[in-house]
Write an enzyme that holds these catalytic residues in place. Sequence first.
Site, PDB file in Angstrom:
ATOM      1  CG  ASN A 125     -53.421  17.792  10.871  1.00  0.00           C
ATOM      2  OD1 ASN A 125     -54.234  17.890  11.791  1.00  0.00           O
ATOM      3  ND2 ASN A 125     -53.360  16.723  10.096  1.00  0.00           N
ATOM      4  CB  CYS A 176     -53.829  11.571  10.226  1.00  0.00           C
ATOM      5  SG  CYS A 176     -55.420  12.081   9.564  1.00  0.00           S
ATOM      6  CD  GLU A 186     -63.919  12.313  13.063  1.00  0.00           C
ATOM      7  OE1 GLU A 186     -64.369  13.439  13.335  1.00  0.00           O
ATOM      8  OE2 GLU A 186     -62.703  12.034  13.077  1.00  0.00           O
ATOM      9  CD  GLU A 190     -57.599  10.623  11.938  1.00  0.00           C
ATOM     10  OE1 GLU A 190     -56.483  10.045  11.990  1.00  0.00           O
ATOM     11  OE2 GLU A 190     -57.736  11.794  11.602  1.00  0.00           O
TER      12      GLU A 190
END
Length: 456
Positions: free
Chosen positions: A130, A262, A437, A228
Amino acid sequence: MDSFDPGRGRAFARFAAGDGADVDAAVAAARTALRGPWRQMGPAERGRILAKAAAMLRERAARFAVVESLDSGKRLSEAEGDLRGVARAFEYYAGAADKLHGEGLPLGRLYVGFTSQEPVGVVAQIIPWNYPLSTAARGIAPALAAGCTVVAKPAEQTPFTALMLAELLHEAGLPAGVLNVVTGTGAEAGAPLVAHPDIDHITFTGSVATGSAVMRSAADNVTRLVLELGGKSPLVVLADCDMNAALNGVVEAIYENAGQICSAGSRLVLDRSIADVFLGRLVAWVEKFRIGHGLTNPDLGPVNSRRQLDIIDAHVRRAVKAGNHVLTGGAIATSDAGGWFYQPTIISAQSAADPLVQEEIFGPVLVVQIVDGPDEALTAANATSYALVAGIYSQNITEALRFARDVDAGQVFINEWFAGGIEVPFGGNRKSGFGREKGMAGLRSYCKMKSVVARI
């Protein structure tokens, strides 16, 4: 293998189908490079390479953006925004490379104690489809700044900008073997990579199911992980919001990249006192969307694959069958370009327990939950197994900060969805994963701490 243009639903280029042997070669190259000139290079010199890469990315942004749009389907303007963020990520970690240090330990006059931050070693990066280049950059840049070497596996749907990035970084001065890219499927290339005994750390971005499999595989070698995994993020709109700002925020939060994010604001938790007016304006706005190929900069681009289109459609069909009310959209769309499109959709949920509310759809589908006041909004926000991102629109800063304090999320936005940038640590709790991150926390993810004590 073929790579498909989602806007047309047709293959537009081919790439190498890597396998376990390619992974072995890439990991061996990374292990060799870890012991080579890269190990001797000072942090400031690593920073200069990353800074040069940032400048080159800005110079070549137009080409990268077109490839990203063709390969992923996202609108060209979104891909151009991604490129600005990618260049900024390399710029940020270029500046951070020589700021990473340990601490002195207060042990008294008889001892000298200190800690140091060392590169964790060979890092595997599993990159999703994505945000192919953005996600690659937020892992590769800090790993290189810390002194690690990298083997990256981009999604088989979107391999090209990762390959282009590796080419650019080596042109910027990265020694051979420091960054390796293996393309191919998850089964043939990804699985051997995360199971490889010479990998010291894995950063994975993707689904909960695949993330769980990565964890099981990593456990055999006790490999460190950052995961993640996704979300069902609540966007709370209270009665005292700035309605224009909130409407803009909702549209951006769910319809950017066709909802394939997400951290998308996929649940609108809306105060009942303004619901009719707010939803009326929102539906009117969404029904004017122009759908089309990403390179034409429409209001809404395609979803990434036929498989993802079918997943979205199945979610919505089940929701309708269960009695949830579609306010607009709710079906596969057509476009003159062909390709894989889904109508921008808004559905009012009957129950917080419905799969519509609980499960990640990963498409341009906004779920509406009506609540009475801030307390019910907080309860609704926390009522899924995900805890990645949350947001609130309210002109009462005390109420907003109470929400930020009490909501379970790795990142909270107040009065602007997607606020912040590379400086802000990102990651989730519960089924959204663990580890962080971006920011300095992202840099430390690629370090191992050593403590040294000397008696004097």
